[in-house]
Design a protein around this motif. Structure first.
Motif, PDB file in Angstrom:
ATOM      1  N   UNK A 157       0.818  -1.217   0.000  1.00  0.00           N
ATOM      2  CA  UNK A 157       0.000   0.000   0.000  1.00  0.00           C
ATOM      3  C   UNK A 157       0.851   1.266   0.000  1.00  0.00           C
ATOM      4  N   UNK A 158       2.144   1.094   0.225  1.00  0.00           N
ATOM      5  CA  UNK A 158       3.010   2.267   0.307  1.00  0.00           C
ATOM      6  C   UNK A 158       3.511   2.748  -1.049  1.00  0.00           C
ATOM      7  N   UNK A 179       3.111   6.275  -2.159  1.00  0.00           N
ATOM      8  CA  UNK A 179       3.856   7.350  -1.495  1.00  0.00           C
ATOM      9  C   UNK A 179       5.339   7.278  -1.823  1.00  0.00           C
ATOM     10  N   UNK A 203       8.046  17.190  -0.663  1.00  0.00           N
ATOM     11  CA  UNK A 203       8.429  17.634   0.676  1.00  0.00           C
ATOM     12  C   UNK A 203       7.661  18.888   1.081  1.00  0.00           C
ATOM     13  N   UNK A 228       3.281  17.181   0.424  1.00  0.00           N
ATOM     14  CA  UNK A 228       2.766  16.110   1.272  1.00  0.00           C
ATOM     15  C   UNK A 228       2.764  16.572   2.732  1.00  0.00           C
ATOM     16  N   UNK A 252       2.483  15.166   5.711  1.00  0.00           N
ATOM     17  CA  UNK A 252       3.324  14.475   6.702  1.00  0.00           C
ATOM     18  C   UNK A 252       4.785  14.794   6.465  1.00  0.00           C
ATOM     19  N   UNK A 253       5.163  14.806   5.205  1.00  0.00           N
ATOM     20  CA  UNK A 253       6.564  15.062   4.879  1.00  0.00           C
ATOM     21  C   UNK A 253       6.922  16.505   5.216  1.00  0.00           C
ATOM     22  N   UNK A 260       7.492  17.137   8.883  1.00  0.00           N
ATOM     23  CA  UNK A 260       8.721  16.530   9.391  1.00  0.00           C
ATOM     24  C   UNK A 260       9.969  17.250   8.899  1.00  0.00           C
ATOM     25  N   UNK A 308      21.359  13.290   8.026  1.00  0.00           N
ATOM     26  CA  UNK A 308      20.532  12.087   7.942  1.00  0.00           C
ATOM     27  C   UNK A 308      20.966  11.176   6.788  1.00  0.00           C
ATOM     28  N   UNK A 315      10.704  10.894   5.729  1.00  0.00           N
ATOM     29  CA  UNK A 315       9.931  10.693   4.494  1.00  0.00           C
ATOM     30  C   UNK A 315       8.436  10.744   4.759  1.00  0.00           C
ATOM     31  N   UNK A 316       8.058  10.501   6.016  1.00  0.00           N
ATOM     32  CA  UNK A 316       6.644  10.612   6.358  1.00  0.00           C
ATOM     33  C   UNK A 316       5.774   9.435   5.952  1.00  0.00           C
ATOM     34  N   UNK A 317       6.403   8.388   5.432  1.00  0.00           N
ATOM     35  CA  UNK A 317       5.593   7.251   4.973  1.00  0.00           C
ATOM     36  C   UNK A 317       4.918   6.541   6.146  1.00  0.00           C
ATOM     37  N   UNK A 365       3.210   7.817   8.224  1.00  0.00           N
ATOM     38  CA  UNK A 365       1.872   8.384   8.390  1.00  0.00           C
ATOM     39  C   UNK A 365       0.832   7.568   7.634  1.00  0.00           C
ATOM     40  N   UNK A 366       1.250   7.003   6.506  1.00  0.00           N
ATOM     41  CA  UNK A 366       0.290   6.263   5.688  1.00  0.00           C
ATOM     42  C   UNK A 366      -0.159   4.974   6.358  1.00  0.00           C
TER      43      UNK A 366
END
Lengths: 136, 215, 423, 369
Positions: free
Chosen positions: B66-67, B70, B129, B132, B134-135, B138, B190, C30-32, C34-35
């Protein structure tokens, strides 16, 4: 194995440059005809491979004039089947090609005797005649 | 300093300094992690977790299904980067020179394809970045810097190879210098994930493996 | 009173280990994750991105355990973690996370995020910031032996009733039997038919078992809270009971977090291996099935049903096959949910969430995912093996007016047992 | 009439004819040069015209820290070559290797030429100039190279630095450069300088540039002072083996299958991609061949500091230093600091452990509520 055996032919097939050059030569022939403009093409400065040059030579054919100049190696001047288009190859003293030109002109510059040399030879001839007179 | 001196510096002292810093930094980072130890496991485990740990290192190379939506761009970027780094023939020469191991590089048109792919996906990832949520939440300023540091070698490498830009020697120097910047940044940002990912995956896989879960 | 900001930060320093250091080192933002988190997917609010839930811990790791972080601190680039930072983190670590660990499955870099959230909770609790409901539950558990405060007397009454109903004698504090059975509060309160069910099943299979008056529940709010010492006290009660009765196998009830606590965390929080083994009740039932000691009929052969894998038992606990073996034995119309087993979506109520009052609206909201998953399967029965999941599912079903029955797997097995005259 | 004859004799055209060099040879020279310099073909005629009208150009050739390879290159053929014609166009007033005079007479000739052609002579330099310790490491007739260069350059019209040593310091300047060798351009700042690098430079490049200077003046130069006509392209760009590079076909040794098939020499260290010169087009020994054609990679001799750019036999994409020792050292240092940092970490952790107070039921706030 000798140096000569190392195969060095990376590109063997004609690239189509020959026919492009023909079209260009056609324009220059017209310029010569209408405006009396001469033109020189330096074949070595163009991205031609051996196959291209051979193809071009075949396309231009062989005309009726052929001249050879002997001066520190030879030079070959020949008219192609198209009158007014000359193929000139300058060789070094060991038969290596130094330059390869196509000239669109009535007579290639290099064949025309320069007036300086005419003047010089006239002097030489005069002095040689003067010498004869003395002898005679 | 002209481009020739720049290239000579980049290929000589520059590369040496960058390598030294990278090796030093990575060794330090890895030891720092290891020094924190791992709590002893007293529960009766279903497996030692060692095999599963290593298995996860490999298995996580493929994302959960499912990823994909993304991760596709990032994924392609990583594959592209991997191919470009390890299979461009001049690069294989570098690895041969440094590590003494040699493998065959791939033809340039394939490398070209992957380079363009990587550059394109990186730009998309940069947009992501920002876009999205969530990205975005962060993201720290350093993330954009790290992006740039990764992006530069790709672009300069592509430009050098294709004789785009001022001069090949200069572009090659810029390319090598940008790689050296990347090498220096590797242990301090990172980007270190290029190495520690294996540790993270191992620990996760191993902890799960002890419980009999495949992760 | 020892909890304080200082203790909280000290605890975070104490619990950061090599795995956590490797996870923080590797995170690329990367925030993945969250998915994978229902709290993000169902609300769209990026603050619920899992890795954000451990941000204070990341800062402590960087400042305390990396040379770069120490340098940053030296030149004043690093912000120290403040009490406010920790307070702000309570919402993320406790009130919007079930510690289901789905995020740990999808992290491309391989980070076990929930492993860190569990430690983050430990720090918050040491700072005195654990949600009051969980604190109260911990106190209740230690005082009454039950998360919901049902004393042994309540259980004794239920045991008596079950004995009367089934005509089977049920042991309390009987030594040297095969199994020590633990229950969960929810089972005692809502699903107490499980006692008679199990009595029948074990009788049928010829297995001996007992309750212990010292430890009758496996629920462990200490674990949810991340209070290892309290968790250990609850575990020790069970260990002592099993040791006293000389029992080699302890059964964890249909409760995910209890299984996690007693099976996996227990030995580690008490700091020594158990002298016995721990099984989830479903593992025990599956073993009996494998031994041919479970005689059931396939009455639900055509009724479509599905199974909801509880996170702590399946994804985090490793019990994935037994429930399927049992369901397939009883039903020929068992439908797998999408993303089942280790990748199952959380019910939304675990990890202490459904006891925290503040979290209630969120729990209701995120049930949407489960509803969707059930509805797309077109089933009327959802089976599970965790009392918390069962509770959440039932509330969700009711909330959404769904025509779905939620059942516990042990109960389903009991209902399918062949009567004596049938065998 | 007399006047005119004198004039004619002083022009190159006139003097060459009397020396038996025909105008056709002249034209042939010019068209060869024009072709080599990628000038428009019609420029050959103009060049010949200008040359014939020019007077013989005074040239002073100074040789400093060098190996005479550059002089060898331009004069090496024992048969008269087209390139050697350049000596007919110039008046080489001082060249301590070639001139007949020696000792005082030689130096006197130089001083004479400097005086007579003040501001008009061309100065050709081959070799680097040592400047360390006052330049004592190379002297001619008791004069240091540095002094002589400064002295002669002062009144020169232009300077041509022939060979990589004069142009960029070359071998004498290579690490550790014991004599403090520098290039001409490091010393002379106020004169036009044309660099014709190469170790040695290709003869026709030297004659071509000189012919250009005599006729059309100073040619277009690149950022390293090299004539674009000869140094505009890299060896790699014009290499006949380039298609093999593009296809990824490389010789991996000098005697393997790839070498026999004439594949690209990148992997055996060819520096063609970063080297600018005309070898691939003009070639050597009257167009016979050039190093790559003979099976050896380009060593990059026409680039600054090529001696210090690492092994000739290691690919361009590799480092020029041996890094095994460095890397091992870094690993050891990283390990040492890592262990130290690890000990600090353990210490921090044990302190935290010692400071830890168990969370107990008494801490449960709800109980107190």
């Amino acid at each position: 194995m000798n140096l000569i055996d190392i195969p060095v032919k990376a590109m063997e097939t004609p690239t189509g440059m020959a026919s492009a050059l023909l079209a260009e030569l056609n324009d220059h022939l017209h310029n010569l005809l209408k405006k009396g403009e001469t033109h020189v093409i330096d074949l070595l400065s163009l991205p031609l491979n051996e196959a291209d040059i051979n193809e071009l030579a075949d396309l231009l054919g062989v005309g009726e004039v052929k001249a050879t100049i002997k001066s520190i190696g030879s030079s070959s001047i020949r008219e192609t089947a198209y009158s007014g288009i000359w193929w000139i190859t300058h060789y070094g003293d060991d038969e290596k090609v130094l330059s390869e030109l196509i000239e669109v002109t009535q007579v290639p510059e290099i064949l025309v005797t320069h007036m300086d040399e005419v003047r010089h030879s006239a002097q030489v001839m005069a002095s040689s005649l003067a010498g004869q007179e003395k002898v005679i | 300093m002209n481009e020739v001196e720049l290239l000579n510096w980049a290929r000589g002292p520059g590369l040496a300094y960058a390598t030294v810093f990278m090796v030093f930094g990575l060794t330090l980072r890895v030891l720092e992690i290891l020094s924190l130890g791992r709590p002893k496991e007293y529960a009766k485990v279903r497996s030692s977790g060692v095999k599963e740990g290593f298995r996860t290192i490999i298995r996580r190379n493929l994302p959960e299904k499912h990823c994909w939506k993304y991760i596709t761009a990032t994924y392609i970027f990583h594959v592209g980067l991997f191919v470009v780094i390890f299979f461009f023939i001049p690069h294989t020469q570098l690895f041969k020179d440094v590590f003494g191991v040699f493998w065959d590089g791939w033809p340039n048109y394939i490398i070209d394809f992957f380079t363009i792919l990587s550059i394109a996906t990186m730009m998309y990832v940069l947009i992501q970045r920002r876009v999205n949520p969530a990205r975005r939440i962060l993201s720290r300023p350093s993330d954009y810097f790290v992006w740039l540091v990764t992006f530069l070698p790709l672009v300069t490498g592509y430009m050098a190879f294709h004789r785009i830009g001022p001069d090949y020697t200069l572009m090659l120097a810029m390319h090598i210098l940008s790689v050296e910047l990347l090498m220096v940044m590797l242990p301090v940002t990172k980007l270190v994930h290029a190495v520690t990912f294996a540790m993270a995956r191992y620990y996760n896989g191993s902890n799960a493996g002890r419980k009999g879960v495949k992760v | 009173m020892t909890t304080s900001l200082e203790q909280g930060i000290n605890t975070l320093k104490r619990v950061i280990d090599a795995p956590i250091a490797s996870y923080f080192s590797s995170c690329t933002g990367c925030g993945i994750c969250s998915s994978a988190c229902i709290f993000f997917t169902e609300t769209g609010d990026p603050k619920y991105t899992p890795i954000r839930r451990v941000e204070p811990m990341r800062r402590i790791w960087e400042q305390e355990y990396t040379v770069i972080g120490k340098l940053k601190k030296l030149i004043g680039l690093a912000k120290e973690v403040t009490e406010q930072d920790l307070k702000d983190n309570v919402e993320l670590a406790f009130e919007s996370c079930t510690t289901c660990g789905r995020c740990s499955m999808v992290c491309p870099i391989g980070n076990d995020i929930v492993y860190m959230i569990r430690r983050m909770r430990e720090g918050l609790t040491a700072a005195g910031l654990a949600p009051k409901e969980l604190q109260a539950a911990a106190v209740r558990t230690m005082e009454t032996g039950s998360v919901m405060g049902f004393p042994m007397k309540t259980l004794e009454a239920m045991v008596k009733a079950a004995e009367e109903e089934t005509g089977i004698e049920i042991n309390i504090d009987k030594p040297d039997v095969d199994y020590l059975l633990l229950l969960s509060s929810a089972e005692v309160m809502q699903f107490n038919e499980i006692i008679s069910s199990l009595a029948k099943i074990f009788k049928e299979a010829g297995v001996t078992w007992t309750f212990s008056s010292k430890a009758h529940e496996a629920g462990n709010p200490g674990m949810h809270m991340g209070a290892s010492e309290i968790e250990a006290m609850m575990i020790n009660r069970i260990v002592e009971a099993a040791e006293e009765l000389n029992i080699k196998k302890v059964i964890s009830p249909e409760c995910g977090h209890a299984y996690m606590a007693i099976r996996w965390e227990g030995p580690n929080v008490i700091g020594r291996p158990y002298p016995f083994e721990v099984y989830h009740i479903i593992e025990v039932l599956d073993e009996l099935r494998a031994q041919g000691k479970l005689h059931t009929r396939a009455s639900s052969g055509t009724v479509p049903m599905t199974f909801h894998d509880p996170c702590q038992a399946a994804r985090r606990g490793g019990v994935n096959e037994p429930q399927r073996n049992l369901l397939n034995m009883m039903s020929s119309n068992f439908k797998e949910m999408n993303d089942s087993m280790a990748c199952n979506w959380c019910c939304g109520g675990g990890g202490g969430m459904n006891t925290i009052e503040k979290a209630e609206p969120l729990v209701r909201k995120v049930f949407h995912r489960k509803r969707q998953q059930i509805e797309e399967l077109d089933v009327n029965i959802v089976v599970t093996m965790c009392a918390t999941c069962r509770n959440t599912l039932e509330e969700g079903v009711e909330d959404n007016g769904m025509d779905v029955t939620v059942l516990g797997l042990t109960e389903v097995v009991a209902n399918h047992l062949l009567k004596e005259n049938e065998s | 009439m007399t006047e005119e004859r004198v004039d004619k004799a002083e022009t190159l055209g006139g003097s060459l004819i009397s020396n038996g060099v025909s105008r056709r040879t002249f034209l042939k020279f010019c068209s060869t040069v024009a072709s080599a310099m990628a000038l428009p073909p019609a420029a050959a005629k103009a060049m010949a015209e200008k040359l014939s009208q020019a007077t013989r150009q005074s040239v002073i050739w100074l040789s400093f820290q060098e190996c005479t390879g550059c002089t060898e290159s331009i004069t090496r053929s024992h048969k008269p070559t087209l390139e050697s014609l350049i000596f007919d166009f110039i008046s080489l007033d001082y060249h301590h290797t070639l001139q007949a005079a020696s000792g005082d007479a030689a130096e006197h000739a130089r001083e004479e030429a400097q005086k007579k052609h003040k501001g008009k002579y061309i100065l050709i330099v081959d070799g680097a100039i040592p400047v360390k310790d006052g330049g004592v490491y190379s002297t001619i007739a008791g004069i240091t190279n540095l002094q002589m260069l400064q002295d002669v350059a002062k009144d020169a019209m232009a300077i041509v630095s022939v060979g990589t040593c004069a142009a960029y310091g070359g071998l004498p300047k290579a690490n550790p450069n014991p004599t403090g060798a520098v290039a001409v351009s490091d010393i002379v700042k106020d004169k036009p300088i044309i660099n014709i690098p190469g170790c040695p430079p290709i003869p026709v490049v030297m004659t071509g540039v000189l012919a250009h200077v005599l006729t059309f003046g100073i040619p277009e130069l690149d950022s390293h002072g090299r004539p674009m006509a000869f140094f505009g392209d890299s060896i790699h760009d014009r290499c006949y083996r380039r298609p093999f590079y593009d296809k990824g076909q490389f010789a991996k040794g000098f005697d393997d299958e790839g070498a026999r098939k004439g594949w690209c020499l990148f992997e055996v260290g060819c520096k063609g991609p970063t080297t600018h010169n005309a070898c691939a087009t003009v070639k050597w020994n009257n167009g016979t061949s050039f190093p790559i054609q003979s099976g050896h990679g380009c060593i990059g001799c026409s680039e600054p500091d090529f001696w210090d750019a690492g092994s000739f036999y290691k690919p361009l994409s590799t480092g020029s230093m041996n890094m095994e020792g460095w890397a091992t050292g870094a690993l050891a240092a990283g390990a040492a600091v890592g262990v130290a940092s690890g000990l600090l970490n353990s210490n921090t952790k044990s302190k935290a452990e010692a400071k830890h107070e168990p969370v107990t039921l008494e801490d449960m706030g709800a109980k107190n509520e």
